[in-house]
Design an enzyme around this catalytic site. Structure first.
Site, PDB file in Angstrom:
ATOM      1  N   GLY A 167      67.804  45.307 -15.502  1.00 56.08           N
ATOM      2  CA  GLY A 167      68.186  44.264 -16.430  1.00 56.08           C
ATOM      3  C   GLY A 167      67.470  42.978 -16.055  1.00 56.08           C
ATOM      4  CB  CYS A 168      65.838  40.297 -18.009  1.00 51.13           C
ATOM      5  SG  CYS A 168      67.045  40.048 -19.328  1.00 51.13           S
ATOM      6  CG  ASN A 169      70.741  38.282 -17.577  1.00 54.11           C
ATOM      7  OD1 ASN A 169      69.907  37.432 -17.834  1.00 54.11           O
ATOM      8  ND2 ASN A 169      71.604  38.727 -18.479  1.00 54.11           N
ATOM      9  CB  ALA A 170      70.228  43.071 -13.048  1.00 61.63           C
ATOM     10  CB  THR A 188      67.076  36.416 -12.581  1.00 61.19           C
ATOM     11  OG1 THR A 188      66.382  36.856 -13.740  1.00 61.19           O
ATOM     12  CG2 THR A 188      66.680  34.991 -12.265  1.00 61.19           C
TER      13      THR A 188
END
Lengths: 342, 342, 342, 342
Positions: free
Chosen positions: D148-151, D153
Site C-alpha cells: 500500500g502507498c500509505n503502508a 511511507t
C-alpha cells in the site's frame, strides 16, 4: 446603535477580513482605516474585492482622531502592535489580533518571542480572547488579545477535556494542518504559488512553534498543573482553514460527551455525532468550528479533529465576536454568515 | 415581512448556494427543500457546511404543500425542470435556474437542446432573468428563467455596447474561462480533482456550447438584427468564477463609456477605471460583477474583461435578486455579502 | 560522448529545470553551476528536489573556468544576461534563456524593453531558438536565443498557417492562458499562493506584453509583410503549462491540414485529429506540444488551440533541444521523458 | 536485453504511471496492455498524455498471449486481481499492485477486507514488495505484492527504528497526509475537484484503514512481538504525494542515526540532516523517499517525517524496481528520473 470602528493595519489579510465582516455588521461602522506604507490609497486599490464599499481612505495611525472611535481593531504585525497600542489613548477599547498580548507572563513572552515585551504594564491588562472561555472577562475588558489561529483550533479540541478530567495530560499530540493565509501577505519565497501548491510539508516541528506558548499557558491554567503538548504544524495548499488532529488517551465516549456538553450552548461550536469527521471546507469563510471524535482500535485512545477558518474564527471573526461583547452588542452580530462551499 | 420559500433540487451546488444566501436574507424563510433521491435526509448530511442552520428535512416535491409557499426556486437538472414546473400550481411564483425556459423560441430550444420542449405554453410565459435588462418584466413575472452563467458574463460585457452602437456586430469573440462548480456535482471522470487540477483545456469550442442559444437570442434582440458571436469556453482549476475576455472592434474609450454609463446606477455592476483589469478572486462568493476595458495597440479594437461568480451572480444570487423583485422586497436584500478573499 | 555543461543562473526555475533534464541526458554532464547571491551553497539547499544528484557547488560566474566547458546555458534575468554574455569567451557556445537576444533589430529591442541593448554586436550574431523553424541555423550557431514561452506557444499554432497562406493575416487573435512558473521565483505579492490560487485574471492586455515583439518579428518574417496580432495573456492557478487559443479566419480543414503536414516529421509536435482539443495536463513536464483545430459555426473561421509546458518546451527543454543540435548530439537526446499525469 | 512486459489494468492511474516509466526504461518493452471495458481503444484515447508513444492497442486479458510475456504488472482493482492472477499461467512472473496479496495470513486478509481470499494457495507464494526490506526474496519471487502507498511511507519511517530497537513499540502514532491520486480514477462525489480542492479532512480514522493490516503484519514481524500503531490518514488538495508524520518515543539522535545508517546504501532513500524536514514537492514524479527527524522539546520524543510519491515509489515505481530485480536488470533501471518541481 452604531459603533464607530477603526481598523489599524488594514492592508493585510486579517485587516481585510475585518472589513469584509463589518460590511454586513448591523451595528458597526468603519470610521477609520490605517496602513502605514499605503496611507493615502483607497482600500479598493489595495483590495479590489472591497470596491463596492464606501470606505474611508487609508491613513497613518497618527492621523486618526481616536476621540470619535468606539473600538479599534489592531491587525498589525507582531512587535509593531505593542508599540502602537502603548501610544494609543488609555481608555480606547482595543481588540488586538497580533501575538503581542497573548502571553500573560513577561518571561513567557521573552521565551517565545526572543526579546523583552515593550509594554509590560499593558500586557497585564489584556484578556485572552478565546471567547467561549473568557466571555465575562472580555465583556468588561479594555484590551483583548486575539488568540493564535492554531492555538484556537487546538484549544477548542482539548480544553473541555482537561476541564472534565477525561484525558491523560502528558501524552497529548496535536498534528495540525493549516492553509497559507495564516502566514499573511508577506513576501517569502516559500509562500509563492509555485512553491506551495500541489504539495505539503511540516514546519516549526519539535516544539518550536510560538503558539506553544499559548497552549502551555492555557492548558496549564485549565489543568491547575503544568501541561506540555507535542505540536507539529503542516502547511497545506489551500488558502483558508485549519484542521487539528489531536491524539489523546482517554475513553472516546467520555471525550465526545465532554465536548458535546461543554459546547451545547455555544452558537459557533458544532460537535458532530460520535464517529463523524469534519472538513475545513465546511467552515470556510465563517465563524463556525466543527469538532469530531472517533475512538481508536486501541482501547482508551481517542482522536479529536477540530476545524475552523483561520481568518474568521481563528482571528478576525473571533475579534468581532469579542468586540460585540465589549460594546454590548449581540455576541453573534455580523457573524452568522454561512460558510462558502464549494 | 417574511416570504416562505421552497428550494426544489436542494442537493446540487446551486441549491446549496440558494440556502447559503437565504440563511442571512432578512425577508426570506426556507419552508421546504426537495431532493428526489435524498428525500428523508437532513440537509446537513448532504451539505455539512449548512449544519448550523435549522432547516426542513429534504422531501420529494410531491410532498410539499405549495399553498404555503410564496415562491419556489427550481434548481433541478435541465429537462427535468420543465416537467416539474409543468406540474406545479399555475399561480406559484417560480424562479427556474435550469436552461429550460431561457430560449423563447421553440425552434431555438429544439436546436440547442436536441429535442422538443415539453411545456411550450409555459415557456412563452417565462421572462429572461438578466435582472439589469429585464427588471420591469421580472417584477411582474410569474416565472423567471435564470440565465446561463456563461451567458450572463458575456452579456454583461457586450450588451451595453450593442445598445450604444459602439462596436462592430460581426466580429465579436468571447473567450471564456470558467471554474468547475458550473459543471455541477455530477460524477464525471473529467471533473475529478486529479483530472482537473493543475491544468486547463477548452471545451465545446467552435460554436457548439448551448449558451450560444442565449447569446444569439439576446444580442439579436438588442441589435434588432441577427448577431452571431464566436465563443470558446475553457475549464480552469478553480471552483468558483468566470472570466470572459471579449474582443470587439470599436473605439476603446467609447466602449468604456458605454459600459460605465449603463451600469452607473447598478448596485452589483462595477466598471473599473479605463485600463484596469478585473480578477475572479475579487467577486468570489458575491453577487458583484467587475468589468474592465483596455484599448488594443491596433487602433479601433478593444478588449472587455468581465468577471462574476458563477454560483452567485451567475445563478443563485441572480435568482434571489429576481425573487426580491417578484416579491416586492428590496432588490439587493440578502445579497450585499462582500466577496471572500483570499 | 560527454559534453561538459555550465548552467549560469541555476537558482531559478528554468535553471532547475535544465538540471532536472540534464540529470538523465545521456551525453551531457553538468560541470559548473552559477548563482550569484547563493554562491557557495549546494544545489540541494536551493532545490531539495535535486538532492539525489551529485552536482558541483554553486559558484560565481567569474569563478568558472570556461576552457573546460563545451556549452553554457544562460538562465539569468533579462538585462543581466546581455552583460554577462558580453563578458564570456567569444568562442563559447551559449544557449540563452532570457529575452535579451530574441529581437534581431536594435530598435525593436529598445521599443519593447525600454532601453538600448548593451551588446548589439552579439545580438546580431544570435539565432532565434524556435528549433523546428531555425534548425539549420541553430546547428551552426554559437549563440542561440531561447524564445519566450508564450511566444513559442503562439508561433507553433500560427506559423505554418502563415507559411501555407491559409489564414487572413490582419485578424489573428491569441488568447493565452499561462501557469505561474513562467513568472519565475521572484517575490511579488501577486505571485503568492493566497493571491493566485482559486482565480484568474488577464494582464498586459491591449498589446503591451513583450512577447509581442517576437510575434511581430517572426510573423512578419514568415509572411513577408507586416503582421500584427492581438494578444491577451491570462494567469491561471496552475504551476506549469500554457494554452493558446488562437482565432483565425480561414478554412478550418485547410488550417488543420497545414499544421498536420508541417509537423508530421516533428518528434515533439503532435497535431490532434480535427475537432479534438488539447489539455495542458497532457504535456506537463515534457517537451511535447499538442495542437488541436476546430471549425467555428461561422463559416471561414477556425480556432487553433496549442499547449506546451512553459518550463520544458517553452524554455529549458527547448534550450536542450537546441544544445543537442549545436553539439552534434541526437536532437531528442534527454528529452523523451513522458509527461507526468496526473 | 529487452524484456516483454504486459500491463493489466492500464486504464487507471497506476497503469498509466507504469507506462510513463517504462517509456524511458532501457530494458523493458510494452508488449500488451489490457483494460476490460476499454478494450479496443488506443491508450492515447484513454490517456492523451501518452500519445507520443507507439503502444499496443488495449485488449481484454484473455486476448493476450502470455507465452510471449516475460513479466506482467497487474494494476487491477482489489478483489479483481486475485481472480485474474489465479487464472494466469503459473510460471508467469507477476508484480501485483493491488491489495490482494499483501497480507500473508488468510485470517488477516479476511479481517481487513471482509471476505475470504479467493486464491489462498497463490497468496502463500507472494513476496511483500517493500524492496529495501525484501530484496533477496523479491529477486527469486514469481509473484510480488506491491505495498500500500500509505503502508510504504509509514514503514520507511519506522521499520529501521524497530529493527534498531530505538523506540517504544506501544506508542507509535502515524498521522498521514495523502494526495488524491491514491484514491484512483473512480467516480466518487468526494473526489470531485469542487469537493476536494481548497480544504482537507481525515478519513478512516480510529484504526479502520486497511493499510493497518500491513503495518500490523510487518511491524510485528520486524519486532518479533505484536505491534499496533495508531494511524490517521488525511486527504489533501494535491494530486501526488504522501507525507507521514510519525510520533515516537525514543532518543531523537538515535532515531536519526538508525535511519541514516540503514538507508546509507540505498539509492532511493534520502535521510536529511538532523532537524531538516522534507516536502512532498521534492519527490513528485520520482522514485525517491525523503526522511527527516526532529527532536521534540519533551525529552525522549522524536518526530519522523517521510515523503514519497504515491504513484511512483508508492506503487508503480516500486513495482518496476521489483520487476528489475526479478528480471535480473539493474535495480534502478528506468527509475532515475528526477522529481518534477515546481
Amino acid at each position: 446603535m452604531t459603533h464607530k470602528i477603526a481598523v489599524l493595519g488594514a492592508s493585510g489579510y486579517t485587516g481585510a477580513e475585518l472589513v469584509r465582516l463589518i460590511a454586513t455588521h448591523p451595528e458597526f461602522e468603519i470610521a477609520a482605516l490605517s496602513a502605514d506604507r499605503k496611507a493615502g490609497m483607497e482600500m479598493s486599490e489595495v483590495f479590489p474585492f472591497l470596491r463596492h464599499l464606501r470606505l474611508p481612505r487609508l491613513q497613518k495611525i497618527e492621523e486618526i482622531d481616536f476621540d470619535t472611535i468606539d473600538l479599534a481593531f489592531c491587525a498589525l504585525p507582531h512587535a509593531t502592535s505593542q508599540e502602537v497600542i502603548a501610544a494609543l489613548p488609555r481608555d480606547l477599547r482595543i481588540v488586538d489580533l497580533s501575538a503581542d498580548f497573548r502571553l500573560r507572563e513577561a518571561a513567557a513572552y521573552q521565551k517565545w518571542y526572543g526579546k523583552p515585551h515593550a509594554a509590560p504594564e499593558i500586557q497585564a491588562e489584556a484578556v485572552y480572547g478565546l471567547t467561549e472561555f473568557y466571555r465575562d472577562e472580555i465583556r468588561s475588558a479594555r484590551l483583548v488579545a486575539g488568540t493564535g489561529c492554531n492555538a484556537a483550533t487546538g484549544q477548542y479540541a482539548i480544553r473541555p477535556l482537561i476541564e472534565a478530567g477525561v484525558i491523560d495530560l502528558d501524552t497529548i499530540v496535536i498534528d495540525l494542518k493549516a492553509g497559507v493565509s495564516g502566514a499573511g501577505r508577506s513576501l517569502k519565497e516559500s509562500l509563492l504559488h509555485a512553491e506551495l501548491s500541489e504539495g505539503t510539508h511540516s514546519y516549526s516541528a519539535g516544539g518550536t512553534h510560538r503558539h506553544l506558548g499559548e497552549f502551555d499557558q492555557e492548558f496549564t491554567k485549565a489543568a491547575g498543573r503544568p501541561v506540555m503538548v507535542q505540536f507539529t504544524p503542516h502547511l497545506l495548499p489551500m488558502n483558508r482553514g485549519i484542521l487539528a488532529t489531536v491524539y489523546v488517551k482517554g475513553d472516546p465516549r467520555a471525550v465526545h460527551r465532554a465536548l458535546a456538553e461543554r459546547y451545547a450552548p455555544e452558537t459557533f461550536l458544532e460537535v458532530l455525532p460520535f464517529g463523524a469527521l469534519p472538513s475545513t471546507r465546511d467552515v470556510r469563510g465563517s465563524n463556525f468550528v466543527h469538532i469530531g471524535v472517533v475512538g481508536d482500535r486501541i482501547p482508551g485512545r481517542a482522536v479529536v479533529v477540530a476545524v475552523l477558518d483561520n481568518l474568521t474564527k481563528g482571528s478576525s471573526g473571533q475579534a468581532i465576536q469579542n468586540a460585540n461583547l465589549m460594546l454590548g452588542a449581540e455576541e453573534t452580530a455580523g457573524l452568522m454568515l454561512a460558510p462558502v462551499f464549494p
